[in-house]
Design a protein around this motif. Structure first.
Motif, short mmCIF file in Angstrom:
data_model
loop_
_atom_site.label_atom_id
_atom_site.label_comp_id
_atom_site.label_asym_id
_atom_site.label_seq_id
_atom_site.Cartn_x
_atom_site.Cartn_y
_atom_site.Cartn_z
N GLY A 16 0.68 -1.22 0.05
CA GLY A 16 0.03 -0.35 0.18
C GLY A 16 0.84 1.64 -0.03
O GLY A 16 1.58 0.71 0.45
N ASN A 17 0.16 2.29 -0.91
CA ASN A 17 0.81 3.90 -0.97
C ASN A 17 1.91 3.90 -1.99
O ASN A 17 2.29 4.83 -2.10
N VAL A 18 3.02 2.37 -1.87
CA VAL A 18 3.91 2.55 -2.72
C VAL A 18 4.80 3.67 -2.14
O VAL A 18 5.56 4.86 -3.71
N GLY A 21 2.03 7.72 -2.46
CA GLY A 21 1.04 7.80 -2.95
C GLY A 21 0.07 7.12 -1.98
O GLY A 21 -0.50 6.00 -2.25
N PHE A 22 0.43 8.00 -0.62
CA PHE A 22 -0.46 7.55 0.25
C PHE A 22 -2.32 7.27 0.29
O PHE A 22 -2.71 8.15 -0.18
N ASP A 23 -2.56 6.24 0.25
CA ASP A 23 -3.85 5.81 0.07
C ASP A 23 -4.36 5.71 -1.55
O ASP A 23 -5.30 4.72 -2.07
N MET A 24 -3.81 6.17 -1.93
CA MET A 24 -4.02 5.95 -4.09
C MET A 24 -3.15 5.49 -4.44
O MET A 24 -3.39 5.48 -6.15
N VAL A 144 -11.90 3.63 4.41
CA VAL A 144 -12.32 3.50 3.00
C VAL A 144 -10.62 3.94 2.10
O VAL A 144 -10.46 5.20 2.01
N HIS A 145 -10.07 2.86 1.57
CA HIS A 145 -8.61 3.61 0.65
C HIS A 145 -8.55 1.76 0.32
O HIS A 145 -8.83 0.41 0.57
N ALA A 146 -8.48 1.66 -1.01
CA ALA A 146 -7.96 1.10 -2.36
C ALA A 146 -6.89 0.26 -2.61
O ALA A 146 -6.91 -0.24 -3.49
N ASP A 147 -5.87 1.08 -1.85
CA ASP A 147 -4.12 0.49 -2.21
C ASP A 147 -4.18 -0.45 -2.06
O ASP A 147 -3.01 -0.97 -2.79
N ASN A 148 -4.57 -1.21 -1.44
CA ASN A 148 -4.68 -2.83 -1.34
C ASN A 148 -4.88 -3.87 -2.20
O ASN A 148 -5.24 -4.48 -2.63
N VAL A 149 -6.62 -3.58 -1.83
CA VAL A 149 -7.91 -4.30 -2.36
C VAL A 149 -7.36 -3.87 -4.26
O VAL A 149 -7.44 -5.59 -4.64
N ASN A 189 -1.12 -2.50 13.35
CA ASN A 189 -2.46 -2.33 13.88
C ASN A 189 -2.59 -1.09 12.88
O ASN A 189 -1.91 -0.19 13.15
N THR A 190 -3.32 -1.28 11.41
CA THR A 190 -3.49 -0.30 10.21
C THR A 190 -4.27 1.09 10.93
O THR A 190 -4.24 1.69 10.85
N ALA A 191 -5.86 0.17 11.84
CA ALA A 191 -6.21 0.98 12.05
C ALA A 191 -5.80 1.92 13.17
O ALA A 191 -6.45 3.08 13.13
N SER A 193 -2.19 2.36 13.91
CA SER A 193 -1.79 3.11 13.07
C SER A 193 -2.27 4.44 12.20
O SER A 193 -1.98 5.82 12.01
N ARG A 194 -3.65 4.80 11.61
CA ARG A 194 -3.98 5.57 10.34
C ARG A 194 -4.58 6.47 11.74
O ARG A 194 -4.71 7.22 11.42
N LEU A 195 -5.33 6.03 12.73
CA LEU A 195 -5.96 6.95 13.89
C LEU A 195 -4.55 7.89 14.25
O LEU A 195 -5.11 9.05 14.46
N GLN A 240 5.88 10.15 10.73
CA GLN A 240 5.30 9.07 11.81
C GLN A 240 5.17 7.98 11.98
O GLN A 240 4.81 7.77 13.07
N ARG A 241 5.86 7.03 11.22
CA ARG A 241 4.98 5.64 10.79
C ARG A 241 6.84 4.72 11.17
O ARG A 241 6.59 3.66 12.30
N SER A 242 7.65 5.53 10.81
CA SER A 242 8.62 4.40 11.15
C SER A 242 9.69 4.57 12.27
O SER A 242 9.99 3.36 12.85
N SER A 266 5.63 -0.38 4.16
CA SER A 266 5.12 -1.01 3.30
C SER A 266 3.44 -1.26 3.51
O SER A 266 3.50 -1.42 5.00
N GLY A 267 2.35 0.14 3.36
CA GLY A 267 1.17 0.34 3.70
C GLY A 267 2.01 0.86 5.17
O GLY A 267 2.50 1.37 5.76
N SER A 268 1.06 0.19 6.13
CA SER A 268 1.74 1.18 7.89
C SER A 268 2.33 0.53 8.49
O SER A 268 3.19 0.96 9.36
N GLY A 269 2.87 -0.74 7.42
CA GLY A 269 4.62 -1.48 8.10
C GLY A 269 3.70 -2.39 8.62
O GLY A 269 1.94 -2.70 9.28
N1 HSE Z 1 -2.78 3.27 3.04
C1 HSE Z 1 -3.30 2.34 4.17
C2 HSE Z 1 -1.98 3.20 5.40
C3 HSE Z 1 -2.70 1.31 3.53
O1 HSE Z 1 -1.04 2.72 5.00
O2 HSE Z 1 -2.56 3.22 6.13
C4 HSE Z 1 -2.46 0.23 4.88
O3 HSE Z 1 -1.99 -1.51 4.81
#
Ligand code: HSE
Length: 316
Positions: A16-18, A21-24, A144-149, A189-191, A193-195, A240-242, A266-269
């Protein structure tokens, strides 16, 4: 019921994100994914018969309740939309580690809808399955983010910003590039990490990140390696995540020193990816793994061409 045989679908893991492009922006990877087997039943609704882990043992950490699993939530959304009288039963085989940043929940959601779609008398085109798979992903990640789906469904590198959904764009990629993905034995945990991401960003940072995204995509389109290298960066989310991945800085450094064009979470790690010329991929994989282990984390790794395939039906 005329046919109640299982149909199995495979859906790959994804990055995800590559970085840019966060979330896209998302990228499919090769050689690891989830499988869902589905069959019709006399009973109504969706039932999870069993969930297996990568060793073929009943999974210890996932609920069998159909409204708490991404595969069954997504499969149910598709099934209900067709208004079919009978029910469905699912068996889920998790090949992707949980909370790995490898799109584990998305791959289950995609494999669920692809398997159930194959049970329909008139299956939908693959592109029409995205919105059903997103229902499961939304449950798992809290947004809602489609970057994995999207890459798990159609393969390769996919541009999928929120404002375009359910439309997504497959990006043609150079033949000579690969991704290296390393999964250190950690959990994020992605949820959650996003919060914890900041809500506000400076204009200059936003402009810088926009130019990285544009430069990277142009570099991929033109197979311009210096454009790719100069732009495969994330100055917004990665910093912010590393810190949740203590081996990240050293692994990134060694990847770049050994020829990777860029390296990020990769994504949220906690998984970490690098993009490089295919000829350098195995060496970069080996130095990143060595560094990860030296830092005290056991790890797994995968090397994929950038145009790795998306989900498919395995057996009828
Ligand atoms: N775009 C999402 C994120 C991917 O970084 O939270 C999660 O795998």
């Amino acid at each position: 019921m005329s046919n109640n045989k299982y149909i199995t679908a495979f859906a790959p893991a994804s990055i995800g994100n590559v970085a840019v492009g966060f979330d896209m922006l998302g990228l499919a990877i090769d050689g690891v994914g989830d499988r869902v087997s589905a069959r019709k039943t006399e009973a109504q609704g969706v039932l999870i018969k069993e969930i297996y882990d990568h060793n073929g043992q009943p999974h210890q950490d996932l609920s069998r309740e159909a409204d708490k699993n991404t595969a069954s939530i997504s499969a149910n959304a598709l099934w209900e939309s067709r208004g079919i009288e009978c029910g469905i039963e699912l068996i889920i085989h998790k090949g992707i580690p949980l909370q790995s940043g490898m799109g584990s929940s998305a791959a289950s959601a995609v494999a669920g809808v692809v398997a159930v779609n194959a049970l329909l008398d008139e299956p939908l085109e693959k592109s029409k399955l995205l919105s059903f798979a997103l229902k499961g992903e939304e449950y798992a990640s809290g947004g809602v983010h489609a970057d994995n789906v999207a890459p798990s469904l159609i393969g390769g590198l996919v541009f999928c910003p929120l404002n375009m959904l359910p439309e997504i764009l497959s990006i043609e990629v150079p033949e000579n590039l690969s991704s290296v993905l390393i999964h250190p034995n950690l959990f994020v945990n992605t949820a959650e990490s996003r919060l914890s991401l900041k809500a506000n960003y400076s204009l200059s940072d936003m402009l810088q990140q926009q130019s990285y995204l544009a430069g990277f995509l142009l570099g991929v389109k033109e197979n311009n390696l210096s454009l790719i290298k100069g732009n495969l960066k994330d100055i917004i989310v990665e910093p912010q995540r590393s810190s949740a991945v203590p081996c990240f800085d050293k692994m990134k450094k060694v990847a770049i020193q050994n020829g990777a064009f860029g390296c990020s979470l990769s994504g949220s790690g906690p998984s970490i990816f690098a993009i490089c010329e295919s000829k350098d991929a195995m060496h970069i994989e080996s130095v990143m793994m060595e560094t990860c282990k030296k830092e005290g984390y056991d790890c797994q790794s995968w090397v994929s061409k950038l145009n790795s395939p998306g989900a498919y039906v395995e057996s009828n």
